[in-house]
Design a protein around this motif. Structure first.
Motif, PDB file in Angstrom:
ATOM      1  N   ARG A 133     -11.325  -4.736   3.690  1.00 15.68           N
ATOM      2  CA  ARG A 133     -12.479  -5.168   2.840  1.00 15.68           C
ATOM      3  C   ARG A 133     -12.272  -5.585   1.234  1.00 15.68           C
ATOM      4  O   ARG A 133     -12.832  -6.005   0.713  1.00 15.68           O
ATOM      5  CB  ARG A 133     -13.723  -4.302   2.924  1.00 15.68           C
ATOM      6  N   LEU A 134     -10.916  -5.267   0.933  1.00 14.44           N
ATOM      7  CA  LEU A 134     -10.578  -5.261  -0.403  1.00 14.44           C
ATOM      8  C   LEU A 134     -10.356  -6.972  -0.424  1.00 14.44           C
ATOM      9  O   LEU A 134      -9.545  -7.435   0.486  1.00 14.44           O
ATOM     10  CB  LEU A 134      -9.527  -4.350  -0.906  1.00 14.44           C
ATOM     11  N   ALA A 135     -10.004  -7.319  -1.874  1.00 13.95           N
ATOM     12  CA  ALA A 135      -9.612  -8.414  -2.075  1.00 13.95           C
ATOM     13  C   ALA A 135      -7.794  -8.550  -1.702  1.00 13.95           C
ATOM     14  O   ALA A 135      -7.607  -7.458  -2.027  1.00 13.95           O
ATOM     15  CB  ALA A 135      -9.688  -9.031  -3.409  1.00 13.95           C
ATOM     16  N   VAL A 136      -7.375  -9.672  -1.467  1.00  6.12           N
ATOM     17  CA  VAL A 136      -6.020  -9.650  -0.998  1.00  6.12           C
ATOM     18  C   VAL A 136      -5.065  -8.968  -2.141  1.00  6.12           C
ATOM     19  O   VAL A 136      -4.293  -8.068  -1.922  1.00  6.12           O
ATOM     20  CB  VAL A 136      -5.414 -11.055  -0.819  1.00  6.12           C
ATOM     21  N   ARG A 137      -5.465  -9.379  -3.346  1.00  9.94           N
ATOM     22  CA  ARG A 137      -4.393  -8.917  -4.691  1.00  9.94           C
ATOM     23  C   ARG A 137      -4.774  -7.697  -4.906  1.00  9.94           C
ATOM     24  O   ARG A 137      -3.808  -6.657  -5.128  1.00  9.94           O
ATOM     25  CB  ARG A 137      -5.015  -9.838  -5.868  1.00  9.94           C
ATOM     26  N   GLU A 138      -6.000  -6.956  -4.737  1.00  8.86           N
ATOM     27  CA  GLU A 138      -6.339  -5.616  -4.752  1.00  8.86           C
ATOM     28  C   GLU A 138      -5.743  -4.828  -3.645  1.00  8.86           C
ATOM     29  O   GLU A 138      -5.020  -3.622  -4.226  1.00  8.86           O
ATOM     30  CB  GLU A 138      -7.763  -5.448  -4.669  1.00  8.86           C
ATOM     31  N   ARG A 139      -5.528  -5.133  -2.383  1.00 13.06           N
ATOM     32  CA  ARG A 139      -5.064  -4.537  -1.375  1.00 13.06           C
ATOM     33  C   ARG A 139      -3.413  -4.319  -1.491  1.00 13.06           C
ATOM     34  O   ARG A 139      -2.704  -3.338  -1.639  1.00 13.06           O
ATOM     35  CB  ARG A 139      -5.106  -5.221   0.007  1.00 13.06           C
ATOM     36  N   GLU A 140      -2.859  -5.526  -1.997  1.00 15.34           N
ATOM     37  CA  GLU A 140      -1.413  -5.363  -2.378  1.00 15.34           C
ATOM     38  C   GLU A 140      -0.985  -4.526  -3.558  1.00 15.34           C
ATOM     39  O   GLU A 140      -0.084  -4.023  -3.464  1.00 15.34           O
ATOM     40  CB  GLU A 140      -0.972  -7.050  -2.479  1.00 15.34           C
ATOM     41  N   ALA A 141      -1.662  -4.768  -4.511  1.00 21.24           N
ATOM     42  CA  ALA A 141      -1.663  -3.951  -5.760  1.00 21.24           C
ATOM     43  C   ALA A 141      -1.625  -2.336  -5.370  1.00 21.24           C
ATOM     44  O   ALA A 141      -0.736  -1.497  -5.708  1.00 21.24           O
ATOM     45  CB  ALA A 141      -2.563  -4.316  -6.867  1.00 21.24           C
ATOM     46  N   LEU A 142      -2.616  -2.190  -4.717  1.00 22.84           N
ATOM     47  CA  LEU A 142      -2.847  -0.560  -4.195  1.00 22.84           C
ATOM     48  C   LEU A 142      -1.759  -0.117  -3.425  1.00 22.84           C
ATOM     49  O   LEU A 142      -1.064   1.103  -3.553  1.00 22.84           O
ATOM     50  CB  LEU A 142      -4.101  -0.629  -3.499  1.00 22.84           C
ATOM     51  N   MET A 143      -1.313  -1.153  -2.383  1.00 24.06           N
ATOM     52  CA  MET A 143      -0.150  -0.601  -1.643  1.00 24.06           C
ATOM     53  C   MET A 143       1.022  -0.539  -2.257  1.00 24.06           C
ATOM     54  O   MET A 143       2.073   0.477  -1.941  1.00 24.06           O
ATOM     55  CB  MET A 143      -0.095  -1.647  -0.397  1.00 24.06           C
ATOM     56  N   MET A 144       1.608  -1.356  -3.156  1.00 21.94           N
ATOM     57  CA  MET A 144       2.639  -1.494  -3.930  1.00 21.94           C
ATOM     58  C   MET A 144       2.625  -0.314  -4.738  1.00 21.94           C
ATOM     59  O   MET A 144       3.814   0.527  -5.131  1.00 21.94           O
ATOM     60  CB  MET A 144       3.000  -2.752  -4.662  1.00 21.94           C
ATOM     61  N   ARG A 145       1.532   0.124  -5.560  1.00 22.61           N
ATOM     62  CA  ARG A 145       1.462   1.275  -6.327  1.00 22.61           C
ATOM     63  C   ARG A 145       1.535   2.554  -5.667  1.00 22.61           C
ATOM     64  O   ARG A 145       2.627   3.267  -5.866  1.00 22.61           O
ATOM     65  CB  ARG A 145       0.245   1.402  -6.971  1.00 22.61           C
ATOM     66  N   GLU A 146       1.197   2.476  -4.470  1.00 25.80           N
ATOM     67  CA  GLU A 146       1.438   3.625  -3.796  1.00 25.80           C
ATOM     68  C   GLU A 146       3.045   3.706  -3.078  1.00 25.80           C
ATOM     69  O   GLU A 146       3.512   5.058  -2.867  1.00 25.80           O
ATOM     70  CB  GLU A 146       0.403   3.542  -2.184  1.00 25.80           C
ATOM     71  N   ALA A 147       3.463   2.641  -2.976  1.00 23.27           N
ATOM     72  CA  ALA A 147       4.895   2.651  -2.502  1.00 23.27           C
ATOM     73  C   ALA A 147       5.913   2.990  -3.913  1.00 23.27           C
ATOM     74  O   ALA A 147       7.070   2.870  -3.671  1.00 23.27           O
ATOM     75  CB  ALA A 147       5.478   1.408  -1.959  1.00 23.27           C
ATOM     76  N   GLY A 148       5.144   3.032  -5.012  1.00 22.00           N
ATOM     77  CA  GLY A 148       5.902   3.525  -6.189  1.00 22.00           C
ATOM     78  C   GLY A 148       6.616   2.598  -7.207  1.00 22.00           C
ATOM     79  O   GLY A 148       7.313   2.670  -8.051  1.00 22.00           O
ATOM     80  N   PHE A 149       6.074   1.181  -6.781  1.00 24.07           N
ATOM     81  CA  PHE A 149       6.468   0.201  -7.750  1.00 24.07           C
ATOM     82  C   PHE A 149       5.968   0.340  -8.972  1.00 24.07           C
ATOM     83  O   PHE A 149       4.549   0.791  -9.309  1.00 24.07           O
ATOM     84  CB  PHE A 149       6.089  -1.197  -7.381  1.00 24.07           C
ATOM     85  N   SER A 150       6.548  -0.089 -10.102  1.00 23.56           N
ATOM     86  CA  SER A 150       5.973  -0.282 -11.389  1.00 23.56           C
ATOM     87  C   SER A 150       4.936  -1.297 -11.625  1.00 23.56           C
ATOM     88  O   SER A 150       4.896  -2.277 -10.764  1.00 23.56           O
ATOM     89  CB  SER A 150       7.097  -0.495 -12.440  1.00 23.56           C
ATOM     90  N   TYR A 151       4.218  -1.232 -12.636  1.00 23.34           N
ATOM     91  CA  TYR A 151       3.304  -2.077 -12.917  1.00 23.34           C
ATOM     92  C   TYR A 151       3.910  -3.667 -13.053  1.00 23.34           C
ATOM     93  O   TYR A 151       3.299  -4.572 -12.570  1.00 23.34           O
ATOM     94  CB  TYR A 151       2.464  -1.936 -14.312  1.00 23.34           C
ATOM     95  N   GLU A 152       5.014  -3.866 -13.723  1.00 20.56           N
ATOM     96  CA  GLU A 152       5.502  -4.955 -13.915  1.00 20.56           C
ATOM     97  C   GLU A 152       5.994  -5.530 -12.545  1.00 20.56           C
ATOM     98  O   GLU A 152       5.625  -6.710 -12.388  1.00 20.56           O
ATOM     99  CB  GLU A 152       6.796  -4.824 -14.708  1.00 20.56           C
ATOM    100  N   GLU A 153       6.430  -4.702 -11.875  1.00 22.25           N
ATOM    101  CA  GLU A 153       6.749  -5.045 -10.343  1.00 22.25           C
ATOM    102  C   GLU A 153       5.711  -5.630  -9.526  1.00 22.25           C
ATOM    103  O   GLU A 153       5.640  -6.742  -8.874  1.00 22.25           O
ATOM    104  CB  GLU A 153       7.669  -4.127  -9.688  1.00 22.25           C
ATOM    105  N   ILE A 154       4.673  -4.783  -9.477  1.00 16.89           N
ATOM    106  CA  ILE A 154       3.497  -5.195  -8.870  1.00 16.89           C
ATOM    107  C   ILE A 154       2.903  -6.502  -9.350  1.00 16.89           C
ATOM    108  O   ILE A 154       2.449  -7.440  -8.718  1.00 16.89           O
ATOM    109  CB  ILE A 154       2.161  -4.064  -9.088  1.00 16.89           C
TER     110      ILE A 154
END
Lengths: 147, 195
Positions: free
Chosen positions: A95-116
């Motif tokens: 139900r999240l927007a695609v970018r929201e979902r990906e940003a959330l998952m990448m943050r959870e995986a430990g990526f930096s804001y710049e990488e996200i």
């Protein structure tokens, strides 16, 4: 890309990529296909793109490629309902927007804001804004789905 | 290429040319509470020092913002535990079950971890309650090498400490067993002599 470098990257990143795609789609065999495709693509890169990937952590590039493949597939937003709890989490993600979902998952995986930001196309200083919105959206859907 | 410290989100708000979000965030500090995205960036250690310091000062004296950070962590925890419900359906051959995602170190910088090894600021920062125990455990597990045994046991609990000892190399396992056997024999001999 040298074979040794690709093997090293694959050894380090194969499992995180599998998990990322599996979380997005709930389909393990699809996740394995995506991971194979992404690492084949990595091995085939050359020139400036190869230099750019090897100069920074290749993880963000791999996640970005995987996300592009997943975006083309409807598994990311469908809920197969195999398991109620899995379905609940995946439905809330869907139900999240695609970018929201990906940003959330990448943050959870430990990526930096710049990488996200680089992987999702969001402006770097907007990443926390998107993550907060996504966390709230997820909580709303997930809690609503469970009650 | 500059090496980024692990655990710190490496876009530092305010480190580059001021933009609208940073200006808004900084202005909100002067006029009231920082917005949630600024608090999240603070919790993720993604703020430039010139922004982080005033935000930290504000949070230290503001119960509302401290509560907002707790709320953000609660949202984060819900999200993480929901993801675990997906992870249980991973094929066993991936060998990922129970493994923590790499580089999930946000909120606890290498400096904190290093300082916690000296028993100072890092652990007290953890104890101050910015992070729940489970999140702390998750982060520290990646860095347990830099903590003393007793400090690690304090944070993760003795059971986990024993588990992590036995999950290590077989030499450590045998050394621990040999020590235990030796201690048992020594105690037995002492008791026998006394009696």
């Amino acid at each position: 890309m040298t074979d040794a470098w690709c093997q090293r990257v694959e050894a380090e990143w194969r499992l995180p990529v599998l998990r990322y795609v599996h979380r997005l789609t709930g389909d393990s065999s699809f996740a394995e296909r995506v991971a194979r495709e992404v690492f084949d693509h990595l091995a085939a890169t050359s020139g400036l793109e190869a230099q750019s990937i090897s100069a920074r952590s290749p993880g963000a590039w791999l996640f970005e490629r995987a996300a592009k493949i997943v975006r083309k597939d409807e598994r990311a937003t469908t809920n197969d309902g195999r398991d109620e709890s899995i379905g609940g989490a995946r439905a809330a993600l869907g139900r999240l927007a695609v970018r929201e979902r990906e940003a959330l998952m990448m943050r959870e995986a430990g990526f930096s804001y710049e990488e996200i930001a680089r992987a999702t196309g969001i402006a770097a200083d907007m990443v926390p804004d998107v993550v907060v919105r996504a966390l709230r959206g997820f909580q709303g859907s997930y809690a609503g789905g469970r009650s | 290429m500059t090496e980024q410290p692990k655990g710190a989100r490496d876009v530092h708000w305010g480190a580059t040319a001021p933009n609208e979000s940073v200006a808004d965030g900084a202005a909100s500090l002067a006029s009231g509470h920082p917005p949630d995205e600024l608090l999240l960036a603070f919790a993720d250690r993604a703020l430039a020092a010139n922004i982080e310091e005033p935000v930290a000062r504000h949070i230290a004296g503001c119960a509302t913002c401290a509560a907002s950070i707790q709320t953000l962590h609660a949202l984060d925890d819900t999200f993480r535990s929901a993801l675990r419900t997906i992870d249980v359906s991973e094929p066993a051959e991936w060998g990922l079950r129970g493994e923590r995602p790499r580089r999930v170190l946000d909120g606890l910088s290498p400096r904190d971890v290093a300082e916690s090894g000296r028993g100072s600021r890092g652990r007290s920062r953890v104890k101050a309650g910015f992070k729940s125990r489970s999140r702390t455990k998750e982060r520290l597990s990646s860095h347990s090498g830099s903590l003393t045994t007793s400090e690690y046991a304090t944070v993760v609990g003795p059971r986990t400490l024993v588990q992590s000892m036995f999950a290590g190399s077989p030499w450590i396992r045998w050394a621990v067993l040999a020590l235990l056997c030796g201690a048992t024999v020594a105690i037995g001999i002492t008791l026998w002599r006394v009696s």
